[in-house]
Scaffold this active site. Structure first.
Site, PDB file in Angstrom:
ATOM      1  N   SER A 239       0.532  -0.706   0.058  1.00 27.53           N
ATOM      2  CA  SER A 239       0.294  -0.082  -0.112  1.00 27.53           C
ATOM      3  C   SER A 239       0.530   1.355   0.155  1.00 27.53           C
ATOM      4  O   SER A 239       2.208   1.084   0.054  1.00 27.53           O
ATOM      5  CB  SER A 239      -0.670  -0.122   1.233  1.00 27.53           C
ATOM      6  OG  SER A 239       0.240   0.250   2.684  1.00 27.53           O
ATOM      7  N   LYS A 240       0.094   2.343  -0.186  1.00 24.53           N
ATOM      8  CA  LYS A 240       1.613   3.686   0.190  1.00 24.53           C
ATOM      9  C   LYS A 240       2.272   3.965   1.194  1.00 24.53           C
ATOM     10  O   LYS A 240       3.207   4.612   1.637  1.00 24.53           O
ATOM     11  CB  LYS A 240       0.178   4.760   0.152  1.00 24.53           C
ATOM     12  CG  LYS A 240      -0.226   5.144  -1.824  1.00 24.53           C
ATOM     13  CD  LYS A 240      -0.996   6.596  -2.156  1.00 24.53           C
ATOM     14  CE  LYS A 240      -1.584   6.242  -3.593  1.00 24.53           C
ATOM     15  NZ  LYS A 240      -2.066   8.013  -3.595  1.00 24.53           N
ATOM     16  N   ARG A 241       1.067   3.483   2.269  1.00 27.76           N
ATOM     17  CA  ARG A 241       1.928   3.292   3.835  1.00 27.76           C
ATOM     18  C   ARG A 241       3.383   2.459   4.080  1.00 27.76           C
ATOM     19  O   ARG A 241       4.439   2.357   4.106  1.00 27.76           O
ATOM     20  CB  ARG A 241       1.052   2.713   4.644  1.00 27.76           C
ATOM     21  CG  ARG A 241       1.446   2.881   6.059  1.00 27.76           C
ATOM     22  CD  ARG A 241       0.709   2.345   7.003  1.00 27.76           C
ATOM     23  NE  ARG A 241      -0.385   2.939   7.707  1.00 27.76           N
ATOM     24  CZ  ARG A 241      -1.359   2.511   8.047  1.00 27.76           C
ATOM     25  NH1 ARG A 241      -1.259   1.682   9.115  1.00 27.76           N
ATOM     26  NH2 ARG A 241      -2.180   3.693   9.245  1.00 27.76           N
TER      27      ARG A 241
END
Length: 464
Positions: A239-241
């Site tokens: 994910s972006k995280r």
């Protein structure tokens, strides 16, 4: 000659997974004295963004991975695709299908009810009658109706796709004449002379369809390498995280391009226990057949460790330039910039951290961390700090860190106290917090007068 390519769609930014497959393609071409090409797959006029395409090319420029030939844009090749579609129609290898959406929906419902695989039933495959009026046909390719399509994948090994389980006469041109993805990819790869296709294994299911197109047009089928995905620490899709963000965001966070590339090449590929690879070593040693068959795990700590290594081994001139260009930190006129940079690059994991630490040194603290004050300013802390200030005022020829260290050591020895008794309150006075580079370095960089000013300010403002 080995010719590889990377073919992003400009519907968004270049992400880390895409960059890794591009790097693998780039290295394989370089190792074989071949060519690495870029193709922008911008046929989706609704979702494509000119800005996104420019950002993708900006990322490749930053990383030093430019195309060896002029960049190909699919949106400029409609005439080429039409010519090959017409060729297939003329040769009887493709045909016009007049099936309506309602008919297709009805077929799908009937197949689902019978628990059959949804597929086109070939009703117009050999149609010779009068076409129904008012219907703009799609163009379907005549795919094999039985047997297997074999992919000798360079990573996964031999894969046999059973035609009955996954193929039908798929569409190669929509009713508006626009060609479909699997058709244009095969045509472009063939015309660009691509010999080796290295891409994510999410494309594996497209490969049999593309082979059908290659065979129908009489093109050579390239060698395929389908690279497993990158997962997070929990074994799930990034994910972006986790780090699945715009590649240029890594530049904004202060990562060096060589650190990012070194990090990516180790996600799924290895050479013994070696962790640090120069670009020359990567080009010489990399082989896609050695890519792991399982997904790789994204590890931010490893990226930080590699980046710290490359920062530490970068010349100060380069770091100074990057800090100014990317973080607005101007050191050109500072007479102690070499001392500052030498100290910071021993501690920093990113250029952003370097810039932050430099600003904390060069700018007097506007406030003092409450926990640090409570810990550092106990008992006779102010008296010790006052005594140190007097020693500084009386000292001469203070230039290098060692000169300031000697003054500190002299006071500590005279008072027979631990170094922390002076160091902790002095650090809070100079930086507003505990932690940071050596105090002798800090004082050498800001100079005697500024050191005294900051001590005076702390003595006046910090209440015990």
């Amino acid at each position: 000659m080995v010719v590889t390519r990377f073919a992003p769609s400009p519907t968004g930014y270049l992400h880390i997974g895409g960059l890794r497959t591009a790097l693998f393609s780039y290295l394989w071409a370089r190792k074989n004295d071949g060519k690495f090409l870029l193709r922008i797959e911008d046929t989706d006029k609704q979702r494509n963004s000119k800005e996104a395409a420019e950002k993708i090319l900006e990322a490749f420029s930053w990383l030093g991975m430019e195309s060896d030939e002029e960049i190909v844009y699919q949106s400029q090749r409609d005439d080429i695709y039409k010519r090959y579609i017409d060729q297939l129609l003329k040769e009887g290898k493709a045909y016009k299908c007049y099936m309506t959406k309602e008919e297709l929906d009805e077929l799908r419902e009937r197949q689902q009810a019978a628990k059959e695989r949804p597929r086109y039933d070939g009703r117009y495959r050999d149609f010779t009658g009068t076409p129904p009026e008012g219907i703009e046909p799609v163009i379907r390719i005549k795919a094999p109706q039985s047997g297997t399509i074999t992919v000798d994948d360079g990573i996964k090994g031999r894969i046999d796709f059973k035609v009955e389980d996954m193929l039908d006469d798929f569409i190669i041109a929509r009713s508006d004449g626009s060609p479909t993805y699997n058709f244009v990819v095969a045509v472009d790869d063939a015309l660009m002379g691509i010999t080796d296709v290295i891409r994510g294994d999410d494309h594996l299911s497209n490969t049999p369809k593309q082979i059908v197109v290659y065979n129908a047009l009489g093109f050579d089928v390239p060698k395929f390498y389908h690279v497993p995905m990158i997962h997070n620490a929990q074994g799930k899709k990034l994910s972006k995280r986790d780090g699945a963000t715009d590649v240029m965001e890594y530049k904004r966070m202060g990562y060096l391009p060589e650190a990012l590339l070194n990090f990516l090449v180790r996600l799924g590929w290895s050479h013994g226990d070696q962790e640090i690879f120069s670009m020359e070593e990567m080009q010489r040693l990399f082989d896609p057949k050695e890519i792991n068959k399982s997904a790789s795990i994204y590890n931010t700590e490893k990226l930080d460790w590699l980046n710290a290594h490359y920062i530490k081994n970068s010349p100060n001139e380069r770091l100074e330039k990057l800090l100014e260009e990317d973080f607005g930190l101007v050191l050109s006129s500072h007479d102690k910039k070499e001392i500052l940079l030498d100290a910071l690059k021993e501690r920093a994991k990113t250029l952003a951290q370097m810039a932050q630490m430099a600003n904390e040194i060069l700018n007097a603290p506007a406030e003092y961390d409450a926990k640090a004050v409570k810990k550092a300013f106990k008992n006779d802390a102010k008296e010790i700090l006052e005594a140190f200030k007097e020693k500084l005022q009386n000292a001469k020829e203070l230039h290098l860190p060692i000169d300031y260290h000697n003054v500190m050591e002299e006071l500590v020895n005279e008072r027979d106290i631990g170094f922390g008794k002076l160091g902790q309150p002095l650090r809070v006075a100079l930086l507003g917090k505990l932690g940071g580079p050596g105090l002798d370095v800090v004082m050498s960089v800001i100079g005697k007068e500024e050191t005294i000013r900051r001590i005076d300010k702390a003595l006046q403002n910090i209440q015990l």
